[in-house]
Design a protein around this motif. Structure first.
Motif, PDB file in Angstrom:
ATOM      1  N   THR A 126       0.844  -1.193   0.000  1.00  0.00           N
ATOM      2  CA  THR A 126       0.000   0.000   0.000  1.00  0.00           C
ATOM      3  C   THR A 126       0.880   1.244   0.000  1.00  0.00           C
ATOM      4  O   THR A 126       1.765   1.394   0.857  1.00  0.00           O
ATOM      5  N   PHE A 127       0.631   2.126  -0.957  1.00  0.00           N
ATOM      6  CA  PHE A 127       1.369   3.391  -1.070  1.00  0.00           C
ATOM      7  C   PHE A 127       0.549   4.506  -0.417  1.00  0.00           C
ATOM      8  O   PHE A 127      -0.660   4.594  -0.617  1.00  0.00           O
ATOM      9  N   TYR A 152       5.506   3.372   1.867  1.00  0.00           N
ATOM     10  CA  TYR A 152       5.036   2.207   1.106  1.00  0.00           C
ATOM     11  C   TYR A 152       5.122   0.984   2.010  1.00  0.00           C
ATOM     12  O   TYR A 152       6.208   0.572   2.430  1.00  0.00           O
ATOM     13  N   THR A 156       7.901  -1.237   5.921  1.00  0.00           N
ATOM     14  CA  THR A 156       7.392   0.064   5.503  1.00  0.00           C
ATOM     15  C   THR A 156       8.495   1.114   5.545  1.00  0.00           C
ATOM     16  O   THR A 156       8.824   1.630   6.616  1.00  0.00           O
TER      17      THR A 156
END
Length: 335
Positions: free
Chosen positions: A239-240, A265, A276
């Protein structure tokens, strides 16, 4: 005595004895019916009916043990508390939720108690205190709770822009399948000598794999406001996130910098491991001349259901100050 008289006498004696025994017989009382705890699945997992009511109750909590470290050159600076290069902390939380349906909608209540280990650097008292407590009726919320403004930021540990995000407040949230809109009023009196309030608003839209959210706040005493926007999208195996925020000047809601941007990200390396990396930039830190930037990487691993290990390393560099390395290792048990 003939045989007939003997039989009659024996029968009479047996009748007398049987009658006496029947009079003295003890009859056991039937047990009272017992109401067993029933599972309540109307509001999600973990709820059960409070016996004798139609109210559903859920009890949860969390224990978090952390060891923080910092660059010794930073913690030994004359302007910093000289506590050595590392510190430990244990935080405990207990949550109680109750919900029931009614003619005016779903009525809910939420209580969260929080405490730290005795003499931990985060809380020297070690005592539990009320961390949140609020009532919900449909989309209305009233009590001591986190504001919409608390959601400003991205994953990782080096984003910073918001200030206080927990108030005595009243808010309303409307949600549909794709859109969420919220309005709220916050009591800012603890931050000022007089009674003062602030207002906040948010709107969020989910567009397929992406979600866009906008937030705004205004402090009436300071006569200053702030806005923020967040974009979150599923990209590849993760997930950005991208966000930016601006504050007109110092207020209860924001006092870190005039504006900031950041990106992260969350890479799903395995079903259990998420890594992350993130980067952030601040302009006019403290609302004076001077910029800063930071970067970090956070790793979280699910050891088992309800048990997570995490570690982070973060770097921060501000104009006119030494660069700083910080981080932590952490074990969290939630239930």
């Amino acid at each position: 005595m003939n045989i007939k008289s003997l039989l009659i006498g024996s029968a009479a004696a047996l009748a007398v004895v049987s009658g006496a025994q029947a009079a003295d017989a003890i009859v056991a009382a039937e047990p009272e019916p017992m109401e067993y705890v029933r599972v309540c699945d109307a509001f999600g997992t973990g709820y059960f009916y409070i016996p004798g009511t139609e109210t559903c109750l859920k009890i949860g909590g969390e224990i978090r043990a952390s060891v923080y470290f910092a660059d010794p050159d930073f913690v030994n600076d004359d302007n910093a508390d000289d506590n050595g290069p590392w510190e430990s902390e244990v935080r405990a939380r207990v949550t109680i939720e109750a919900k029931n349906d009614s003619e005016i909608g779903t009525i809910g209540s939420y209580i969260r108690l929080q405490g730290y280990g005795d003499l931990d650097y985060s809380d020297s008292s070690g005592a539990f205190s009320l961390d949140q407590a609020y009532i919900t009726v449909g989309g209305f919320k009233v009590g001591y709770a986190l504001a919409f403004w608390d959601d400003v930021g991205i994953s990782g540990e080096n984003d910073a822009f918001t200030n206080d995000t927990k108030f005595n407040l009243m808010s309303y949230t409307y949600s549909s399948d794709a859109f969420t809109v919220g309005l709220g009023i916050d009591d800012l009196s603890p931050s000022y000598l007089d009674n003062n309030v602030g207002v906040e608003a948010m709107v969020s839209a989910s567009l397929g794999a992406a979600t866009v959210s906008l937030y705004g706040v205004y402090d009436f005493e300071a006569e200053e406001g702030a806005i923020a926007g967040i974009l979150s999208a599923d990209v590849g195996p993760g997930t950005f996130e991208l966000y930016g925020a601006y504050a007109s000047d110092v207020s209860v809601y924001a006092n870190v910098a005039e504006w900031t941007v950041g990106a992260a990200y969350g890479f799903k390396a395995t079903d259990k491991l998420t890594i992350t990396p993130s980067v952030n930039y601040w302009s006019d830190v403290g609302f004076v001349d001077g910029d800063a930037w930071g970067a970090g990487i956070l790793a979280e691993y699910a050891l088992a259901e309800g048990l997570t290990a995490a570690a982070t390393v973060d770097y921060f560099d501000a104009d006119g100050a030494d660069d700083v390395w910080t981080g932590f290792v952490r074990l969290t048990r939630s239930f």
